[in-house]
Design an enzyme around this catalytic site. Structure first.
Site, PDB file in Angstrom:
ATOM      1  N   GLN B 237      26.493 -12.914   1.983  1.00 51.27           N
ATOM      2  CA  GLN B 237      26.480 -11.939   2.797  1.00 51.27           C
ATOM      3  C   GLN B 237      24.812 -13.036   2.314  1.00 51.27           C
ATOM      4  O   GLN B 237      24.059 -12.898   3.104  1.00 51.27           O
ATOM      5  CB  GLN B 237      26.197 -10.260   2.143  1.00 51.27           C
ATOM      6  CG  GLN B 237      27.305  -9.275   3.022  1.00 51.27           C
ATOM      7  CD  GLN B 237      27.189  -8.258   2.088  1.00 51.27           C
ATOM      8  OE1 GLN B 237      28.605  -6.958   1.625  1.00 51.27           O
ATOM      9  NE2 GLN B 237      26.169  -7.745   2.487  1.00 51.27           N
ATOM     10  N   ARG B 384      27.026  -0.127   2.096  1.00 48.78           N
ATOM     11  CA  ARG B 384      26.972   0.428   3.331  1.00 48.78           C
ATOM     12  C   ARG B 384      25.123   1.277   3.059  1.00 48.78           C
ATOM     13  O   ARG B 384      25.093   2.803   3.650  1.00 48.78           O
ATOM     14  CB  ARG B 384      27.251   1.351   4.059  1.00 48.78           C
ATOM     15  CG  ARG B 384      26.966   1.234   5.722  1.00 48.78           C
ATOM     16  CD  ARG B 384      27.897   1.663   6.850  1.00 48.78           C
ATOM     17  NE  ARG B 384      27.410   1.629   8.024  1.00 48.78           N
ATOM     18  CZ  ARG B 384      27.803   0.462   9.428  1.00 48.78           C
ATOM     19  NH1 ARG B 384      29.147   1.151   8.679  1.00 48.78           N
ATOM     20  NH2 ARG B 384      26.924   0.786   9.844  1.00 48.78           N
ATOM     21  N   CYS B 385      24.334   0.955   2.124  1.00 49.65           N
ATOM     22  CA  CYS B 385      23.714   1.504   2.014  1.00 49.65           C
ATOM     23  C   CYS B 385      22.329   0.736   1.187  1.00 49.65           C
ATOM     24  O   CYS B 385      22.839  -0.099   0.905  1.00 49.65           O
ATOM     25  CB  CYS B 385      23.578   3.011   0.417  1.00 49.65           C
ATOM     26  SG  CYS B 385      24.205   2.589  -1.040  1.00 49.65           S
ATOM     27  N   GLU B 760      22.634   1.547   7.682  1.00 45.58           N
ATOM     28  CA  GLU B 760      22.848   2.506   6.361  1.00 45.58           C
ATOM     29  C   GLU B 760      22.567   3.724   6.609  1.00 45.58           C
ATOM     30  O   GLU B 760      23.227   4.441   5.557  1.00 45.58           O
ATOM     31  CB  GLU B 760      22.244   1.543   5.599  1.00 45.58           C
ATOM     32  CG  GLU B 760      22.727   0.109   5.670  1.00 45.58           C
ATOM     33  CD  GLU B 760      22.454  -0.706   4.479  1.00 45.58           C
ATOM     34  OE1 GLU B 760      20.943  -0.402   2.856  1.00 45.58           O
ATOM     35  OE2 GLU B 760      22.901  -1.216   3.691  1.00 45.58           O
TER      36      GLU B 760
END
Lengths: 284, 806
Positions: B237, B384-385, B760
């Site tokens: 990522q 996902r935050c 997110e």
């Protein structure tokens, strides 16, 4: 997730398949849809030298309905069960149950023979076949014999089938009356937290015949004669249902797993059975 | 010109497919045809395959490793152990959180699934056979899976650390303690709470789960011994960070390392960290001189790569009798597993958890976080935050509900009277953040109206009565959430990863015929950057999005950036894109003025062209300007039309939203059914509404999974109980409910185009919305708090403990 090396066999008839089993003893296993065996091999929990793929054996395929007698070849897929109109007409409980097995991708590969023969307590078809009073045909080096589904299961993954035998066919008499297959699961693709197969025949507002079997609540499917008996002569009211549940609870022995502890499973088993009885009665 | 054929300004703007256009995702042409190029699709001549021998034990001493039989397996070329990596100082590696972690077991193992030896073979099959043949002798040690027990236990997990020495984030108070991180004024907070009219206390546990991207982690490392260049393809990522870390660890000069993130099949934080597989594949390639591939299987991914959450949050919140909040105290016991490998900005060992005052104007607050070692896998990533923001949102949204119970008040009203008002922005929170913008009351009222909130409450009250009369066995829950996100890390002055400032970048080249390529320091894992960044640029420079190629992920071509996670791509790289576009436009203005024979100040921008002020029929389009930039000698202006921007954001952005979940619960089986889910998101300027909707749907589905069943569970001896997708809940279309999406639009005042990030938000807001619905269904029967995930048996147990089974 890579299996150990194995020899792949693809015989064209049952006798050839049995010869491979005879040659290699417990080193060999037959492969039907592969949904149980292949993952076990990938995890190297099942290591076998010889895999006998049954998919080319035509005599193991096909569904026939002659009068009230239903005969299903072991290599019939769940999808073929679901799609067979004649079968759905004479024994709709099969379609209702098969539609609750995993998802379409699995049902296009998974076979009814593999489902009943593997002895996995989580599989749906063994309990259903016990409920229907089905008979399994086993072919081995010594010839052909028949075993009642209710006598076939000994313990988890342990059945009456000998290492050199192949389960080739399932036969049962089409049931009359009402039916229901009720299953609680956490998600698509999961085994049952609890499942119940119920058949009820009635006359004059009273139950004349009943059959009840439970799935994934013991290390084998549980055909509960006492639970069915509790419904005979009743109109499946609350009292009768409560009695049937109590009888069923005496017959099951669930164990704790990720779905929950024993107390929860016993409670859910009762709820699921009550719902199955209610639905079967409404169709009787 | 003929007016009939001359497109209007609106028509010209529509042709660009810029900001606000629901442009179809350009990536999907290849993804929907199976033509994506993922790491496992990289196949090089002579490529070898490596894989791990992993520990079956959660805590054990490694007495010996015998590789003889494995080396005898045909096709096996090498078996690496810690002893082989030690001369290179690569048997341990630094983590992003300032700790270090074993690459291969060095004397002991600390969690089930830990990497013990790396088998390199000619193919995957031989590698698997080699793994089965490695003989490891273990001596089992006592296992600690509970962080509270770990802080009391005599068992020392990390024998490599001096118990008396401070860690990366200050003093350690026990040999299994990692850090205590604090923010806010504890004394003033305690004072406010102790003297308050109403106080609610609760332990809120956010269980351990896992991002579980569809594509697992993997890499292909290829050392070219002729030119000395190392190329590494991987599920990264943050490819540039990997390049820098790889250079620092290996001693290979950074210009000789090329890191490529190809298509990535979902990241969700799981692919931010550096894993032993990457290091071992690189070492194996250097040793053998051949490319080496390592790809995890699903069980490896769930068991050993970075988990998320596992926060025990003890809260105290106080208010006046009328419901005005006066203080918030939070102490977290954070289970970090065997190594502190959290992927947070380095100065923030608990991430941005101190956003936990949420959407509310709370005068005084305190947060303390104790990090603890246990015998579980390392990680602690932002699933996902933004960093620990989901934990924070869950905490405050549960505390609000508990306070509402304590006050005997409607939870929607309690929120309304405590929201930060629109006129308070920019707002300084008690825990040190400056919220850039917001309009919470408007969003809240819109949401309540959309679901018919008052009618729902009436229906719920009737249901409770019907339940009590024995007419139904189903309860109705109304789950409310108003969340505030903090994304876009971040200002370099306080956000860095291992010293690397968290700016991001964009480099644009306009081609002579008026199309363009832009490269960024980020990397899409499914977010649709190639679609949306082209839209930002289209609106800035007047070239149609369809004529702009977006490229990311190759460190040899892309400008340096810190990558994609924490919803930072649009706030940071998106800003860099707009700023680089403005540089292009500034040069284009000079060229246009020259071509139109007027002064620079006499032309103005108009959608896709510069026009002479007051004479709109005299203009030069961007395409004409691009051609001239390359092919015409313009005095005082260099040829070409390129620009690069490195953007250091002045602040984070603060997206927010109002979510409402209406849920039916069967008290007898513990099953649930989502009847309605309404999600209002405010992410500032909306670049592509369709992409936003897709992001919201995906994030809500992950939130559903987490709240209703997904967890990484361990037994008492540290075995992972949920290591396959049979037990680890990943929803299919069958389990996924219908979502209704909505929005308000409050642009960020400091972002060049006012965008805030959205990917997110649905996870951050979704988890408390689902969980609050479960709690709310049982509120009438006295439930205050129960732990996620709300699977069938936990919901059943809640009903059972409340006496609802008779």
């Amino acid at each position: 997730m890579i299996p150990a090396a194995f020899e792949y066999h693809r015989p064209a008839d049952v006798q050839a398949a049995i010869r491979v089993l005879q040659d290699h003893g417990d080193e060999a296993r037959v492969l039907a849809g592969g949904h149980s065996l292949i993952p076990m091999m990938k995890l190297r929990m099942a290591e076998l030298g010889h895999l006998v793929d049954l998919q080319d054996i035509a005599e193991l395929k096909g569904i026939s309905v002659e009068g009230a007698t239903v005969s299903i070849g072991a290599m019939t897929t769940q999808q073929e069960l679901i799609a067979h109109e004649e079968l759905a007409r004479v024994a709709p409980i099969l379609r209702e149950a098969a539609l609750q097995i995993a998802d379409p991708q699995v049902r296009y590969m998974g076979t009814v023979g593999g489902n009943v023969a593997n002895g996995d307590p989580g599989n749906d078809m063994p309990g259903l076949m016990q409920c229907l009073g089905a008979t399994y045909t086993l072919v081995g080096p010594g010839g052909t014999r028949e075993v009642a589904a209710r006598d076939f299961y000994e313990a988890a993954y342990m059945t009456d089938r000998e290492d050199e035998e192949i389960l080739t066919r399932i036969t049962f008499t089409a049931p009359t009356g009402g039916y229901a297959y009720e299953k609680q699961k956490r998600k698509i693709g999961d085994y049952a937290t609890a499942a119940a197969a119920v058949l009820i025949a009635a006359e004059g507002g009273k139950v004349t015949r009943a059959s009840i079997a439970m799935t994934n609540l013991s290390d084998v499917p549980v055909h509960s004669g006492a639970a069915a008996e509790a419904l005979i002569g009743t109109n499946c009211d609350e009292e009768a249902t409560t009695a049937a549940i109590a009888a069923m609870l005496d017959d099951i022995e669930p164990t704790e797993d990720n779905r929950g502890p024993v107390e929860f499973k016993r409670h859910v088993a009762g709820v699921i059975l009550a719902r199955a009885i209610q639905r079967a009665w409404s169709r009787a | 010109m003929n007016e009939m054929t001359s497109p209007t300004r609106e028509e010209r703007a529509a042709k660009l497919k810029g900001l606000g256009c629901s442009r179809k995702r350009v990536e999907d042409v290849r993804f929907t045809q199976g033509k994506g190029n993922y790491v496992d699709d990289v196949k090089l001549p002579g490529m070898l395959h490596g894989d791990f021998v992993r520990s079956p034990y959660a805590h054990a001493r490694v007495k010996s490793i015998n590789t003889e039989a494995a080396m005898a397996v045909p096709g096996v070329l090498a078996v690496l152990t810690a002893k082989d990596l030690e001369p290179l100082s690569l048997h341990w590696m630094p983590t992003l959180a300032g700790d270090k972690q074993m690459v291969l077991a060095d004397g002991k193992v600390l969690f089930q699934g830990q990497e013990v030896a790396f088998v390199v073979a000619e193919n995957r099959y031989a590698a698997a056979d080699g793994i089965a043949a490695v003989e490891v002798e273990y001596e089992e040690l006592p296992v600690l899976t509970n962080p509270f027990e770990a802080l009391q236990s005599d068992v020392v997990l990390r024998e490599d650390l001096d118990p008396a020495a401070a860690g990366a984030h200050g003093p350690r108070k026990h040999h299994n303690h990692i850090f205590l991180w604090e923010e806010g004024d504890e004394e003033a907070t305690n004072q406010a709470i102790d003297s308050a009219e109403v106080v609610a206390e609760e332990m809120v546990y956010y269980h351990r789960t896992h991002p579980c991207p569809l594509e697992t982690c993997g890499t292909v490392a290829s050392m070219d011994k002729v030119n000395g260049k190392l190329t590494v393809w991987g599920t990264f990522q943050a490819p540039h960070v990997v390049r820098t870390v790889a250079s620092l660890l290996s001693g290979i000069e950074e210009h000789n390392i090329r890191v490529i993130s190809p298509d990535i099949g979902g990241g969700f934080g799981n692919k931010v960290g550096v894993y032993p597989g990457y290091v071992c594949a690189i070492v194996a390639s250097i040793v053998t001189g051949k490319p080496v591939k390592w790809i995890e299987n699903r069980m490896d991914n769930l068991m050993a790569t970075a988990f998320a959450r596992d926060y025990w949050m003890k809260g105290r919140i106080s208010a006046t009798r009328e419901g005005k909040i006066t203080g918030l105290h939070c102490h977290v016991t954070a289970d970090h597993g065997a190594f502190d490998a959290c992927a947070d900005p380095t100065k923030f060992p608990a991430g941005f958890f101190h956003i936990c005052t949420g959407s509310y104007d709370i005068p005084v607050a305190y947060v303390g976080v104790d990090g603890v070692y246990t015998n579980k896998a390392p990680g602690g990533v932002a699933y996902r935050c933004s960093f620990r923001v989901t934990e924070a949102a869950y905490f405050i949204e549960r505390m609000i509900e508990v306070l509402a119970i304590e006050l005997g008040m409607d939870a929607a009203e309690l929120r309304r009277i405590n929201f930060i008002r629109k006129d308070q922005f920019p707002y300084q929170s008690a825990l040190g953040w400056e919220y850039d913008s917001g309009d919470y009351h408007t969003a809240w009222d819109k949401a309540l109206k959309a679901v018919g909130y008052d009618d729902l409450r009436k229906e719920q009250a009737e249901r409770v009565e019907a339940f009590k009369r024995g007419e139904t066995r189903k309860l109705l829950g109304i789950g409310l959430t108003h969340f505030t996100e903090i994304v876009g890390a971040g200002p370099v002055k306080n956000c860095d990863i291992l010293g690397m400032g968290m700016f991001d970048s964009c480099e644009i080249r306009i081609h002579p015929t008026g199309s363009a390529i832009a490269r960024l320091g980020t990397i899409s894992q499914g977010q649709g950057h190639a679609t949306t960044f082209a839209q930002i640029l289209a609106s800035e420079i007047g070239i149609p999005a369809d004529s702009i190629t977006i490229e990311e992920g190759d460190t040899d071509t892309a400008p340096y950036g810190l990558g994609t996670y924490g919803s930072r791509s649009t706030p940071v790289a998106g800003a860099a894109t707009a700023m680089a576009g403005r540089k292009i436009r500034a040069k284009a203005q000079m060229i246009a003025a020259y071509l139109l024979e007027v002064h620079d100040d006499d032309v103005e921008w108009d959608v896709d062209r510069f026009v002479v002020k007051g004479a709109p029929e005299r203009f030069k389009t961007m395409a004409e300007i691009a051609y001239a930039a390359y092919n015409q000698a313009i005095p005082g202006v260099e040829p070409g039309l390129e620009a690069v921007s490195y953007y250091d954001p002045p602040n984070m952005t603060y997206p927010f939203g109002a979510y409402i979940c209406v849920m039916e619960i069967d008290v007898d089986t513990g099953e649930h059914q989502i009847r309605q889910f309404y999600a209002l998101d405010d992410c500032g300027t909306r670049i592509n509404p369709m992409v936003i909707e897709g992001q919201v749907h995906g994030g809500l589905t992950e939130a559903l999974a987490i709240a209703m069943g997904q967890e990484i569970a361990y037994d008492e001896i540290g075995n992972v109980k949920t290591g396959t997708l049979m037990d680890f809940f990943l929803p299919t279309a069958w389990e996924t409910p219908h979502y209704t999406t909505d929005h308000t639009e409050t642009p960020s005042p400091h972002h060049p185009i006012g965008a805030k990030g959205v990917g997110e938000s649905p996870n951050v807001g979704g988890v408390p919305a689902f969980s609050n619905a479960v709690h709310d269904a049982f509120r009438a029967f006295g439930l205050r708090q129960s732990h996620m995930p709300h699977d069938h048996w936990r919901i059943w147990k809640t009903a059972h403990d409340l006496g609802l089974h008779g």
